[in-house]
Design a protein around this motif. Structure first.
Motif, PDB file in Angstrom:
ATOM      1  N   THR A   1      -8.239  -4.804  -6.480  1.00 36.87           N
ATOM      2  CA  THR A   1      -7.232  -5.342  -7.410  1.00 36.87           C
ATOM      3  C   THR A   1      -5.902  -5.327  -7.228  1.00 36.87           C
ATOM      4  OG1 THR A   1      -7.264  -3.780  -8.901  1.00 36.87           O
ATOM      5  CG2 THR A   1      -9.039  -5.399  -9.041  1.00 36.87           C
ATOM      6  N   ALA A   2      -4.915  -6.045  -7.592  1.00 33.79           N
ATOM      7  CA  ALA A   2      -3.360  -6.071  -7.473  1.00 33.79           C
ATOM      8  C   ALA A   2      -2.924  -6.479  -8.729  1.00 33.79           C
ATOM      9  CB  ALA A   2      -2.861  -6.854  -6.491  1.00 33.79           C
TER      10      ALA A   2
ATOM     11  N   LEU B   1      -2.731  -2.310   5.452  1.00 32.81           N
ATOM     12  CA  LEU B   1      -2.327  -3.037   4.254  1.00 32.81           C
ATOM     13  C   LEU B   1      -0.636  -3.873   4.489  1.00 32.81           C
ATOM     14  CD1 LEU B   1      -2.993  -3.766   1.282  1.00 32.81           C
ATOM     15  CD2 LEU B   1      -1.519  -1.949   0.546  1.00 32.81           C
ATOM     16  N   GLU B   2      -0.544  -4.836   4.165  1.00 27.89           N
ATOM     17  CA  GLU B   2       0.709  -5.809   4.356  1.00 27.89           C
ATOM     18  C   GLU B   2       1.021  -6.363   3.104  1.00 27.89           C
ATOM     19  OE1 GLU B   2       0.797  -7.593   8.865  1.00 27.89           O
ATOM     20  OE2 GLU B   2      -0.151  -8.915   7.343  1.00 27.89           O
TER      21      GLU B   2
ATOM     22  N   TYR C   1       9.172  -6.977   3.113  1.00 26.50           N
ATOM     23  CA  TYR C   1       7.889  -6.894   3.888  1.00 26.50           C
ATOM     24  C   TYR C   1       7.739  -5.285   4.222  1.00 26.50           C
ATOM     25  CZ  TYR C   1       4.714  -7.036   7.853  1.00 26.50           C
ATOM     26  OH  TYR C   1       3.725  -6.833   8.661  1.00 26.50           O
ATOM     27  N   ARG C   2       6.433  -4.913   4.100  1.00 27.92           N
ATOM     28  CA  ARG C   2       6.102  -3.588   4.532  1.00 27.92           C
ATOM     29  C   ARG C   2       4.506  -3.549   4.808  1.00 27.92           C
ATOM     30  NH1 ARG C   2       7.920   1.649   3.092  1.00 27.92           N
ATOM     31  NH2 ARG C   2       6.373   2.781   4.672  1.00 27.92           N
TER      32      ARG C   2
ATOM     33  N   GLU D   1       3.739 -14.501  -8.274  1.00 24.76           N
ATOM     34  CA  GLU D   1       3.483 -15.812  -7.463  1.00 24.76           C
ATOM     35  C   GLU D   1       4.068 -15.769  -6.219  1.00 24.76           C
ATOM     36  OE1 GLU D   1       4.870 -16.029 -10.493  1.00 24.76           O
ATOM     37  OE2 GLU D   1       3.203 -16.520 -11.825  1.00 24.76           O
ATOM     38  N   ASP D   2       5.010 -14.957  -5.914  1.00 25.69           N
ATOM     39  CA  ASP D   2       5.812 -15.147  -4.717  1.00 25.69           C
ATOM     40  C   ASP D   2       5.492 -13.654  -3.651  1.00 25.69           C
ATOM     41  OD1 ASP D   2       7.470 -17.209  -5.381  1.00 25.69           O
ATOM     42  OD2 ASP D   2       8.896 -15.748  -6.403  1.00 25.69           O
ATOM     43  N   VAL D   3       4.351 -12.980  -4.208  1.00 25.21           N
ATOM     44  CA  VAL D   3       3.702 -11.855  -3.170  1.00 25.21           C
ATOM     45  C   VAL D   3       2.665 -12.208  -2.742  1.00 25.21           C
ATOM     46  CG1 VAL D   3       3.200  -9.314  -3.663  1.00 25.21           C
ATOM     47  CG2 VAL D   3       4.947 -10.319  -5.288  1.00 25.21           C
ATOM     48  N   VAL D   4       2.391 -11.629  -1.547  1.00 20.87           N
ATOM     49  CA  VAL D   4       1.431 -11.986  -0.758  1.00 20.87           C
ATOM     50  C   VAL D   4       0.881 -10.479  -0.345  1.00 20.87           C
ATOM     51  CG1 VAL D   4       0.253 -12.924   1.269  1.00 20.87           C
ATOM     52  CG2 VAL D   4       1.869 -14.288   0.110  1.00 20.87           C
ATOM     53  N   VAL D   5      -0.522 -10.199  -0.545  1.00 19.15           N
ATOM     54  CA  VAL D   5      -0.945  -8.862   0.049  1.00 19.15           C
ATOM     55  C   VAL D   5      -2.035  -9.163   0.810  1.00 19.15           C
ATOM     56  CG1 VAL D   5      -2.098  -6.653  -1.007  1.00 19.15           C
ATOM     57  CG2 VAL D   5      -0.431  -7.951  -2.223  1.00 19.15           C
TER      58      VAL D   5
END
Length: 153
Positions: A126-127, A83-84, A111-112, A72-76
């Motif tokens: 998909t992730a 790709l961030e 962050y990447r 829930e804390d990951v943003v793609v």
């Protein structure tokens, strides 16, 4: 035999255990920074996790380790060929013992951003987050060259 010149100091240097601890801490900090790269960003430390990109026939597979982070804390984000991946996590711990109240907070930020080796489609991407490992599947964009008809004379 020639004797060394006399030194003019009051006595042998004293060993300072606190200085030894400080130097050891600096060496350990440097070791961790080499192992887990971090950047200064907005006044705090941001982990820049390693990213693996595997190119398959019809898709790209991107994996990265995000230990201790909930999905829930990951943003793609996908922006053209970039790709961030970003994640923020905070934990708060409170304990009370014998009249003492202690409250501790810990913040972790990742962050990447990586440039992808081929064009991909957002549709069908998909992730999945499993045991602290984020795996992103990105279908390749198939660009077909337009057919040119040649007229026969």
């Amino acid at each position: 035999m020639k004797w060394p010149a006399k030194r003019s100091f009051s006595g042998p240097a004293r060993w300072d255990p606190f200085e030894e601890i400080r130097r050891t801490q600096e060496r350990l900090n440097q070791l961790f920074e080499d192992f887990i790269p971090m950047e200064e960003w907005g006044g705090g430390k941001v982990y820049t996790p390693a990213v693996d990109i595997k190119e398959e026939e019809d898709k790209l597979l991107v994996t990265t380790d995000l230990p201790g982070i909930n999905k829930e804390d990951v943003v793609v984000n996908l922006k053209e060929d970039m790709l961030e991946i970003s994640a923020k996590s905070s934990k708060e711990k409170e304990s009370e013992e014998e009249g003492y109240l202690r409250r501790e907070r810990a913040y972790t930020q990742f962050y990447r951003a990586v440039r992808l080796p081929s064009s991909v489609r957002e549709e069908g991407s998909t992730a999945k987050m499993e045991n602290g490992v984020l795996t992103i599947s990105l279908p390749k964009l198939k660009i077909e060259a337009p057919k040119k008809k040649i007229e026969i004379e």
